[in-house]
Write a protein that holds these residues in place. Structure first.
Motif, PDB file in Angstrom:
ATOM      1  N   GLU A   1       0.849  -1.190   0.000  1.00  0.00           N
ATOM      2  CA  GLU A   1       0.000   0.000   0.000  1.00  0.00           C
ATOM      3  C   GLU A   1       0.881   1.235   0.000  1.00  0.00           C
ATOM      4  OE1 GLU A   1      -2.652  -0.284   3.255  1.00  0.00           O
ATOM      5  OE2 GLU A   1      -3.394  -2.256   2.731  1.00  0.00           O
ATOM      6  N   ASN A   2       1.027   1.848  -1.169  1.00  0.00           N
ATOM      7  CA  ASN A   2       1.906   2.993  -1.300  1.00  0.00           C
ATOM      8  C   ASN A   2       1.226   4.088  -2.113  1.00  0.00           C
ATOM      9  OD1 ASN A   2       4.591   1.844  -0.211  1.00  0.00           O
ATOM     10  ND2 ASN A   2       3.896   0.296  -1.660  1.00  0.00           N
ATOM     11  N   HIS A   3       1.537   5.327  -1.782  1.00  0.00           N
ATOM     12  CA  HIS A   3       1.056   6.489  -2.505  1.00  0.00           C
ATOM     13  C   HIS A   3       2.279   7.296  -2.898  1.00  0.00           C
ATOM     14  CE1 HIS A   3      -2.805   5.789  -0.254  1.00  0.00           C
ATOM     15  NE2 HIS A   3      -1.932   5.350   0.632  1.00  0.00           N
ATOM     16  N   GLY A   4       2.486   7.511  -4.168  1.00  0.00           N
ATOM     17  CA  GLY A   4       3.654   8.282  -4.548  1.00  0.00           C
ATOM     18  C   GLY A   4       3.983   8.131  -6.016  1.00  0.00           C
ATOM     19  N   VAL A   5       5.219   8.448  -6.363  1.00  0.00           N
ATOM     20  CA  VAL A   5       5.690   8.432  -7.744  1.00  0.00           C
ATOM     21  C   VAL A   5       6.840   7.439  -7.865  1.00  0.00           C
ATOM     22  CG1 VAL A   5       6.743   9.792  -9.590  1.00  0.00           C
ATOM     23  CG2 VAL A   5       5.002  10.821  -8.109  1.00  0.00           C
ATOM     24  N   ALA A   6       6.775   6.596  -8.886  1.00  0.00           N
ATOM     25  CA  ALA A   6       7.846   5.656  -9.184  1.00  0.00           C
ATOM     26  C   ALA A   6       8.353   5.922 -10.593  1.00  0.00           C
ATOM     27  CB  ALA A   6       7.361   4.215  -9.065  1.00  0.00           C
ATOM     28  N   ALA A   7       9.628   5.653 -10.823  1.00  0.00           N
ATOM     29  CA  ALA A   7      10.215   5.926 -12.133  1.00  0.00           C
ATOM     30  C   ALA A   7      11.340   4.945 -12.410  1.00  0.00           C
ATOM     31  CB  ALA A   7      10.743   7.361 -12.205  1.00  0.00           C
ATOM     32  N   ARG A   8      11.580   4.709 -13.706  1.00  0.00           N
ATOM     33  CA  ARG A   8      12.724   3.901 -14.149  1.00  0.00           C
ATOM     34  C   ARG A   8      13.271   4.488 -15.428  1.00  0.00           C
ATOM     35  NH1 ARG A   8      15.766  -0.616 -14.382  1.00  0.00           N
ATOM     36  NH2 ARG A   8      15.032  -1.343 -12.355  1.00  0.00           N
ATOM     37  N   LEU A   9      14.607   4.461 -15.562  1.00  0.00           N
ATOM     38  CA  LEU A   9      15.278   4.890 -16.779  1.00  0.00           C
ATOM     39  C   LEU A   9      16.348   3.858 -17.124  1.00  0.00           C
ATOM     40  CD1 LEU A   9      15.610   7.125 -18.934  1.00  0.00           C
ATOM     41  CD2 LEU A   9      17.372   8.120 -17.463  1.00  0.00           C
ATOM     42  N   ASN A  10      16.252   3.287 -18.328  1.00  0.00           N
ATOM     43  CA  ASN A  10      17.216   2.310 -18.807  1.00  0.00           C
ATOM     44  C   ASN A  10      18.019   2.880 -19.963  1.00  0.00           C
ATOM     45  OD1 ASN A  10      16.373   0.175 -17.073  1.00  0.00           O
ATOM     46  ND2 ASN A  10      14.668  -0.258 -18.449  1.00  0.00           N
ATOM     47  N   TRP A  11      19.293   2.510 -20.023  1.00  0.00           N
ATOM     48  CA  TRP A  11      20.147   2.857 -21.143  1.00  0.00           C
ATOM     49  C   TRP A  11      20.721   1.575 -21.722  1.00  0.00           C
ATOM     50  CZ3 TRP A  11      25.830   2.890 -21.400  1.00  0.00           C
ATOM     51  CH2 TRP A  11      26.291   3.381 -22.629  1.00  0.00           C
ATOM     52  N   TYR A  12      20.474   1.342 -23.010  1.00  0.00           N
ATOM     53  CA  TYR A  12      20.954   0.156 -23.694  1.00  0.00           C
ATOM     54  C   TYR A  12      22.223   0.523 -24.456  1.00  0.00           C
ATOM     55  CZ  TYR A  12      16.473  -1.933 -22.509  1.00  0.00           C
ATOM     56  OH  TYR A  12      15.392  -2.426 -21.827  1.00  0.00           O
ATOM     57  N   ALA A  13      23.362   0.141 -23.914  1.00  0.00           N
ATOM     58  CA  ALA A  13      24.632   0.449 -24.557  1.00  0.00           C
ATOM     59  C   ALA A  13      24.758  -0.276 -25.885  1.00  0.00           C
ATOM     60  CB  ALA A  13      25.786   0.067 -23.631  1.00  0.00           C
ATOM     61  N   ASN A  14      24.260  -1.513 -25.920  1.00  0.00           N
ATOM     62  CA  ASN A  14      24.225  -2.338 -27.127  1.00  0.00           C
ATOM     63  C   ASN A  14      23.244  -3.467 -26.871  1.00  0.00           C
ATOM     64  OD1 ASN A  14      25.793  -4.246 -25.524  1.00  0.00           O
ATOM     65  ND2 ASN A  14      27.569  -2.959 -26.012  1.00  0.00           N
ATOM     66  N   ASP A  15      23.251  -4.480 -27.731  1.00  0.00           N
ATOM     67  CA  ASP A  15      22.311  -5.592 -27.557  1.00  0.00           C
ATOM     68  C   ASP A  15      22.641  -6.447 -26.339  1.00  0.00           C
ATOM     69  OD1 ASP A  15      20.948  -4.802 -29.804  1.00  0.00           O
ATOM     70  OD2 ASP A  15      22.030  -6.170 -31.153  1.00  0.00           O
ATOM     71  N   ALA A  16      23.843  -6.318 -25.799  1.00  0.00           N
ATOM     72  CA  ALA A  16      24.275  -7.177 -24.700  1.00  0.00           C
ATOM     73  C   ALA A  16      24.131  -6.532 -23.329  1.00  0.00           C
ATOM     74  CB  ALA A  16      25.733  -7.606 -24.902  1.00  0.00           C
ATOM     75  N   LEU A  17      24.227  -5.197 -23.242  1.00  0.00           N
ATOM     76  CA  LEU A  17      24.332  -4.535 -21.944  1.00  0.00           C
ATOM     77  C   LEU A  17      23.215  -3.514 -21.735  1.00  0.00           C
ATOM     78  CD1 LEU A  17      25.923  -3.958 -19.312  1.00  0.00           C
ATOM     79  CD2 LEU A  17      27.229  -2.248 -20.616  1.00  0.00           C
ATOM     80  N   ARG A  18      22.545  -3.637 -20.577  1.00  0.00           N
ATOM     81  CA  ARG A  18      21.549  -2.654 -20.146  1.00  0.00           C
ATOM     82  C   ARG A  18      21.953  -2.125 -18.778  1.00  0.00           C
ATOM     83  NH1 ARG A  18      18.061  -2.050 -16.356  1.00  0.00           N
ATOM     84  NH2 ARG A  18      18.583  -4.136 -15.584  1.00  0.00           N
ATOM     85  N   LEU A  19      21.936  -0.801 -18.611  1.00  0.00           N
ATOM     86  CA  LEU A  19      22.160  -0.157 -17.325  1.00  0.00           C
ATOM     87  C   LEU A  19      20.893   0.599 -16.944  1.00  0.00           C
ATOM     88  CD1 LEU A  19      25.721   1.335 -17.949  1.00  0.00           C
ATOM     89  CD2 LEU A  19      25.150  -0.837 -16.848  1.00  0.00           C
ATOM     90  N   GLY A  20      20.482   0.518 -15.683  1.00  0.00           N
ATOM     91  CA  GLY A  20      19.229   1.146 -15.286  1.00  0.00           C
ATOM     92  C   GLY A  20      19.268   1.738 -13.892  1.00  0.00           C
ATOM     93  N   VAL A  21      18.432   2.751 -13.702  1.00  0.00           N
ATOM     94  CA  VAL A  21      18.190   3.317 -12.383  1.00  0.00           C
ATOM     95  C   VAL A  21      16.685   3.378 -12.188  1.00  0.00           C
ATOM     96  CG1 VAL A  21      20.313   4.661 -12.287  1.00  0.00           C
ATOM     97  CG2 VAL A  21      18.271   5.676 -13.294  1.00  0.00           C
ATOM     98  N   SER A  22      16.235   3.158 -10.959  1.00  0.00           N
ATOM     99  CA  SER A  22      14.806   3.219 -10.661  1.00  0.00           C
ATOM    100  C   SER A  22      14.625   3.674  -9.227  1.00  0.00           C
ATOM    101  CB  SER A  22      14.129   1.865 -10.897  1.00  0.00           C
ATOM    102  OG  SER A  22      14.702   0.865 -10.063  1.00  0.00           O
ATOM    103  N   GLY A  23      13.410   4.151  -8.909  1.00  0.00           N
ATOM    104  CA  GLY A  23      13.173   4.608  -7.556  1.00  0.00           C
ATOM    105  C   GLY A  23      11.718   4.915  -7.286  1.00  0.00           C
ATOM    106  N   PHE A  24      11.445   5.186  -6.012  1.00  0.00           N
ATOM    107  CA  PHE A  24      10.096   5.508  -5.553  1.00  0.00           C
ATOM    108  C   PHE A  24      10.207   6.568  -4.464  1.00  0.00           C
ATOM    109  CE2 PHE A  24       6.968   4.956  -2.165  1.00  0.00           C
ATOM    110  CZ  PHE A  24       5.775   5.130  -2.862  1.00  0.00           C
ATOM    111  N   VAL A  25       9.328   7.548  -4.518  1.00  0.00           N
ATOM    112  CA  VAL A  25       9.223   8.563  -3.479  1.00  0.00           C
ATOM    113  C   VAL A  25       7.759   8.660  -3.086  1.00  0.00           C
ATOM    114  CG1 VAL A  25       9.541  10.976  -2.861  1.00  0.00           C
ATOM    115  CG2 VAL A  25      11.184   9.863  -4.385  1.00  0.00           C
ATOM    116  N   GLY A  26       7.448   8.447  -1.818  1.00  0.00           N
ATOM    117  CA  GLY A  26       6.055   8.516  -1.420  1.00  0.00           C
ATOM    118  C   GLY A  26       5.831   8.078   0.011  1.00  0.00           C
ATOM    119  N   LYS A  27       4.597   7.710   0.281  1.00  0.00           N
ATOM    120  CA  LYS A  27       4.141   7.384   1.622  1.00  0.00           C
ATOM    121  C   LYS A  27       3.382   6.074   1.589  1.00  0.00           C
ATOM    122  CE  LYS A  27       1.669   9.573   5.494  1.00  0.00           C
ATOM    123  NZ  LYS A  27       0.843  10.735   5.895  1.00  0.00           N
TER     124      LYS A  27
END
Length: 326
Positions: A186-212
């Motif tokens: 049970e959460n109220h807030g904003v969640a986000a994710r951003l992925n960067w695909y360097a190539n077909d082999a490698l994915r780097l990502g950051v994600s997070g949540f801010v809320g109550k």
């Protein structure tokens, strides 16, 4: 009462989604020539054994997951995932149907372009590897680095936008818990994710949540402000496959790090190693080392065997899986 509330909520949601489907199909009947349904059925039977302690056995069966996607045309889609799991762990077993059954997601989605899609309903929240479905899935159970810090397979009532911009992929959503008995968290807030695909082999990502909300590790039931932050990666090239992450939870200042690496000896045989390090508030640090083997001798069937060591305790886990796409 809890079960009846859950069933009533699911009926209302199903009615709303079917209403959207009927209207969309009626509007697009003249111009859309191809509509289809696809999905996936996954089932597994697991057994685990602790070599130390009084309660040593873990049984996980039946455990089944069904995905269903309905493509309506003109960019409209309906998607749902239903899961049933009967887990007996260290002598404890589910006492209610609500402990065994879960609606992991059920939403309507509209594709406007590759750069923008909008979805609403019960969404999986892509914070961490597991809820984002980026984990390599080498271990029998979900990695410890997440299940002690993040909600596992996190799903909430939410509205979100997602899309791809070149090598970048984004997801941005607003979570608003409704008292409908269909979410685990049970959460109220904003969640986000951003992925960067360097190539077909490698994915780097950051994600997070801010809320109550009400957060794992807190048995008071009180709502608190809490932030989650996650940095993760996937690598899959040739015979090597790997994933890992660093997770932080602000409410208790919990930190977890985990990574795994596998090597494809053959097309159906893959040994792997994994390491997890967790700093949990008011508890000792956890350091878990795992070695295991994945085998897929037949199409759709899989076998997983692993041994893990945490302090003075050793544990064996095994799994027999079957996966069918349709």
């Amino acid at each position: 009462m809890i079960l009846m509330k859950r069933i009533t909520s699911l009926r209302l949601l199903a009615g709303a989604l079917l209403g959207v489907a009927t209207e969309t199909m009626a509007q697009g009947n003249d111009s859309v020539q191809h509509k289809w349904i696809d999905g996936n059925l996954y089932t597994e039977a697991n057994y685990g054994y602790n070599f130390f302690g009084d309660k040593r056995n873990t049984y996980d069966f039946p455990h089944a997951v069904v995905d269903l996607n309905i493509h309506l045309g003109k960019g409209w889609h309906l998607s749902t995932e239903q899961e049933f799991e009967y887990l007996t762990e260290n002598g404890d077993w589910p006492k209610h149907f609500s402990d065994e059954y879960s609606v992991n997601w059920a939403y309507v989605k509209k594709d406007f372009s590759p750069k923008l899609s909008v979805m609403a309903g019960i969404l999986n929240i892509p914070v961490g590897l597991i809820s984002s479905y980026y984990n390599t899935g080498l271990t029998v159970y979900d990695p410890l680095s997440e299940n002690r810090v993040l909600p596992m397979k996190w799903h909430e009532t939410a509205v979100a936008a997602t899309g791809k911009l070149g090598k970048l992929e984004y997801w941005l959503g607003y979570l608003s818990h409704l008292d409908s008995g269909v979410e685990d968290y049970e959460n109220h807030g904003v969640a986000a994710r951003l992925n960067w695909y360097a190539n077909d082999a490698l994915r780097l990502g950051v994600s997070g949540f801010v809320g109550k909300g009400e957060f794992i590790g807190d048995e008071s039931g009180a709502e608190k402000w809490c932030d989650y932050a996650d940095i993760d990666y996937n690598y899959d090239y040739g015979k090597w496959i790997s994933s890992g992450e660093v997770v932080y939870q602000s409410e208790s200042n919990n930190v977890a790090v985990g990574a795994e690496l596998g090597y494809r000896l053959t097309v159906w045989l893959l040994p792997f190693v994994r390491y997890d390090l967790m700093t949990i508030a008011h508890e000792r640090n956890y350091k878990v080392s795992t070695v295991g083997l994945n085998a897929g001798p037949f199409h759709g069937f899989g076998i997983k065997l692993q041994m893990s060591q945490e302090g003075s305790n050793a544990r064996f886990d095994s799994s027999l899986t079957y996966n069918l796409g349709f």
